[in-house]
Structure formats: structure tokens, C-alpha cells
Enzyme design. Sequence first.
Site, PDB file in Angstrom:
ATOM      1  N   ASP A   4     -25.783 -44.567   3.419  1.00  0.00           N
ATOM      2  CA  ASP A   4     -25.726 -43.157   3.826  1.00  0.00           C
ATOM      3  C   ASP A   4     -25.100 -42.356   2.698  1.00  0.00           C
ATOM      4  OD1 ASP A   4     -25.482 -40.668   5.029  1.00  0.00           O
ATOM      5  OD2 ASP A   4     -24.928 -41.512   6.971  1.00  0.00           O
TER       6      ASP A   4
ATOM      7  N   ARG B 180     -25.174 -38.956   2.513  1.00  0.00           N
ATOM      8  CA  ARG B 180     -25.076 -37.542   2.872  1.00  0.00           C
ATOM      9  C   ARG B 180     -23.676 -37.003   2.618  1.00  0.00           C
ATOM     10  NH1 ARG B 180     -27.526 -37.714   8.768  1.00  0.00           N
ATOM     11  NH2 ARG B 180     -26.348 -39.646   8.730  1.00  0.00           N
TER      12      ARG B 180
END
Length: 208
Positions: free
Chosen positions: A127, A129
Site C-alpha cells: 500500500d 497511498r
Amino acid sequence: MAIFVKAEARSIVPTIWGDLELIVYSNSATDDEHIVALSPKPPVGDPLVRVHSECITGEIFGSLKCDCGDQLQDALKQIATNGGAVVYLRGQEGRGIGLSNKIRAYKLQEDGLDTIDANLELGLPVDNRDFTVAAAILLDLGFKEIRLITNNPAKVDALKASGVNVTEVVPQIVGITEENENYLSTKRDRLGHTLPRDLGHEPHKHEN
Ligand SMILES: [Zn+2]
């Protein structure tokens, strides 16, 4: 380095869920423009918020590999009804790995890898983000305390670390299909998403 965001343009737009004010934000870190859908209704209690990452495959092309399209529409409906905002983050496709890499990871998933191992096989983060931009936008809107629509505990922690207090987590169980059941159970079992043990997918929505 702190990310600076700026509301560049805003207008109230009629939508299938009712009137929503669309506000376009620029940010100092990338060229991506982000969009806020703000309900004109005053919220009861802390405003309801969804921080949603762009997903072209699910939202535009109707891919059933994820639940993003249904999550976005459900969140827009919820905030249009109850007050609050959806913060739509562009440039975060495929948990931040970009569109080409997302499709490369899908290719590996055709051969049996799950959504996490496919990213790792490509040498990419699980991930990638960055939610600091979402926090900066929320603070610019004056949303210091929010009720967050999410199944992702890491998103709650990231917003809190950037100065937005999540006073309630509102789970979102929508868009479960035969095709994304494995994806969602992987997010539940390997990323700690709060999803039910039995996902009990809904019947097919597309014609075979
Ligand atoms: Zn998606």
C-alpha cells in the site's frame, strides 16, 4: 515536507443523489487534482466523510475485481443524505502503485497470486497511498473531527497522525461479488480490514 492544498474552483452540481458542491483542490506535492463532493446539508454531529482513492478499472470500466465503484456511490448517497463530504484522491490508483502496475498485478493474479503477493512479486509496496493530502483537505474544509466511512484501520491511523480526529468508524459492506470475494478476504485477513467472516457475495450484476 508539509503538503499544501488549495481549493481552486467550486460549484454546486445536481447529482443522482441530490445537490453536491464539487470543489477541486490542487496540491503542492504532485500535479494531481483532487475532488471533494460536499453536501450542502449541515451534518448532525461530526460530519460523515469518505476518503476514496481513484479506481478507473472499478469506477469507469465496471471491473468486478474490487468494490470501489459501489463504495464510492454508497458514500456519495450517505453524505448527500446525512451531510458530510467525499474526498476523492486522484493519482492513487491500485493502492498507489499506478495504473500500469495495477494491471500488471492483475495479470499475476490471473495466475493465482493474491492482491498482496502480486504487488510484492513486482517489487512494489502493498500500500503506497499517502493520506496526508486528504488530511490537509479535510482541515482546509474545517473538518477536524469526523465520522469516517471505511473498513481500513490504517486509513484511520493515517488521518489521526495528520491531525484529523476520527470520532467514529462507519463500516461499509457493499459491492461484494463472486469475482472480488478473494480480494476482499485477503484485505480482511492480511491487511486487517473490518469485513465479516462470511462475505456472502451478492448475486451477479453482469450478464454472462
Ligand atoms: Zn478498485
